[in-house]
Design an enzyme around this catalytic site. Sequence first.
Site, PDB file in Angstrom:
ATOM      1  NE  ARG A  44      -0.530   1.785   3.605  1.00  0.00           N
ATOM      2  CZ  ARG A  44       0.629   2.439   3.809  1.00  0.00           C
ATOM      3  NH1 ARG A  44       1.748   1.760   4.087  1.00  0.00           N
ATOM      4  NH2 ARG A  44       0.685   3.734   3.718  1.00  0.00           N
ATOM      5  N   GLY A  45       0.268   2.400  -0.147  1.00  0.00           N
ATOM      6  CA  GLY A  45       1.017   3.643  -0.284  1.00  0.00           C
ATOM      7  C   GLY A  45       1.127   3.990  -1.750  1.00  0.00           C
ATOM      8  CB  ALA A  46       0.372   7.106  -3.626  1.00  0.00           C
ATOM      9  NE  ARG A  80      -6.947   0.597  -2.056  1.00  0.00           N
ATOM     10  CZ  ARG A  80      -6.177   1.003  -1.044  1.00  0.00           C
ATOM     11  NH1 ARG A  80      -5.042   0.376  -0.785  1.00  0.00           N
ATOM     12  NH2 ARG A  80      -6.532   2.022  -0.290  1.00  0.00           N
ATOM     13  CD  GLN A 186      -3.732   1.984   7.231  1.00  0.00           C
ATOM     14  OE1 GLN A 186      -4.345   2.399   8.209  1.00  0.00           O
ATOM     15  NE2 GLN A 186      -4.303   1.825   6.047  1.00  0.00           N
ATOM     16  CG  ASP A 227      -3.573   7.635  -1.375  1.00  0.00           C
ATOM     17  OD1 ASP A 227      -3.127   6.509  -1.655  1.00  0.00           O
ATOM     18  OD2 ASP A 227      -3.592   8.092  -0.221  1.00  0.00           O
ATOM     19  CG  ASN A 237      -3.194  11.442   2.772  1.00  0.00           C
ATOM     20  OD1 ASN A 237      -2.501  10.661   2.118  1.00  0.00           O
ATOM     21  ND2 ASN A 237      -2.947  11.697   4.040  1.00  0.00           N
TER      22      ASN A 237
END
Length: 341
Positions: A44-46, A80, A186, A227, A237
């Site tokens: 995960r994470g852009a 996503r 997270q 994001d 975000n």
Amino acid sequence: MRTIDWISGHIRLIDQTALPATVTVLDIHAVEELVDAIKRLAVRGAPALGVAGAMGVALAVRNLPAERARETIATLRAARPTAVNLALGVDVALAAFERGGADAALDAALRVRDDDIAACRAMARRGTDLLDRLLPGRSRLRVLTICNTGALASVEHGTALGVIEKLHSDDRLDRAVVCETRPLLQGARLTAWELRQMGAPYDLIVDSAAPITIIRGGIDAVLVGADRIAANGDTANKIGTLGLALAAARASVPFLVVAPETTVDLRTPSGEAIEIEDRGGAEVCTFHGVQTAPDGTTARNPAFDVTPADLITAIVTDQRTIDLSDNETPAHRPLPAQHAG
């Protein structure tokens, strides 16, 4: 090790759902496995999603017949919807495949990986320089962040947490304050783990404690990731970011969005056009597999919110600093000449 990488013909990534208890590595040999890892937030994470998207295309076109590869790539691209980097990574590698075949797709994916590493280093420098200008004379800073924007959200270093890492390495971090980031924690599981690994001082707070912490003077700056950044500067975000921005505006505290240039989406005119992913009620009604709400409870679970541009002090990318407080926007603050086009 890197959060995500290409090793001997397949993708290797850290399973973020296993942290902080264990560092578990997943070897991904099929796109279906990668889609599952993305949907359950093992990766995960852009920025990391951008790398995953590009490497997923390389995996598909190397291992599947053309028609089947295209079907799985389409599924990957849609895994996503809020984060623009996933689709961008897919599109970059797919375009390279169309021009030059499977080897070209892999080369493009590795460039996406390497570009992310370089971008994170650039954002760390640019972000700390901006904090110097916004907060002159303050040698040590107390900063607040939400979710996870560190190495786990990219390949190495990270975005907003990369700035915090540089403050720490420069002996300028007084303390980092980390929102736990419900519903999947997270912040508590990942950001606190990363800060502990780097030996940085930090405190963990529940999300609802963040506004009073900011307003009562406990924070010098708020640093968050993104994001998707719209052309007008509105920013999607992790859910909870908007509340931090409102509190920061009330307290006249700088609110900085730190994200790679690839997260800027000029095709999205404003935050109104950003699709917000709802992850379903199970994450809200249960905790670590234990039901916490009565049977039959329905829940809303938006994974992101949108912070309007007028609540953001500046956007820091690897290529430019966009001063939204001076009415600049991503669409009207040009890139430096060497990066244009």
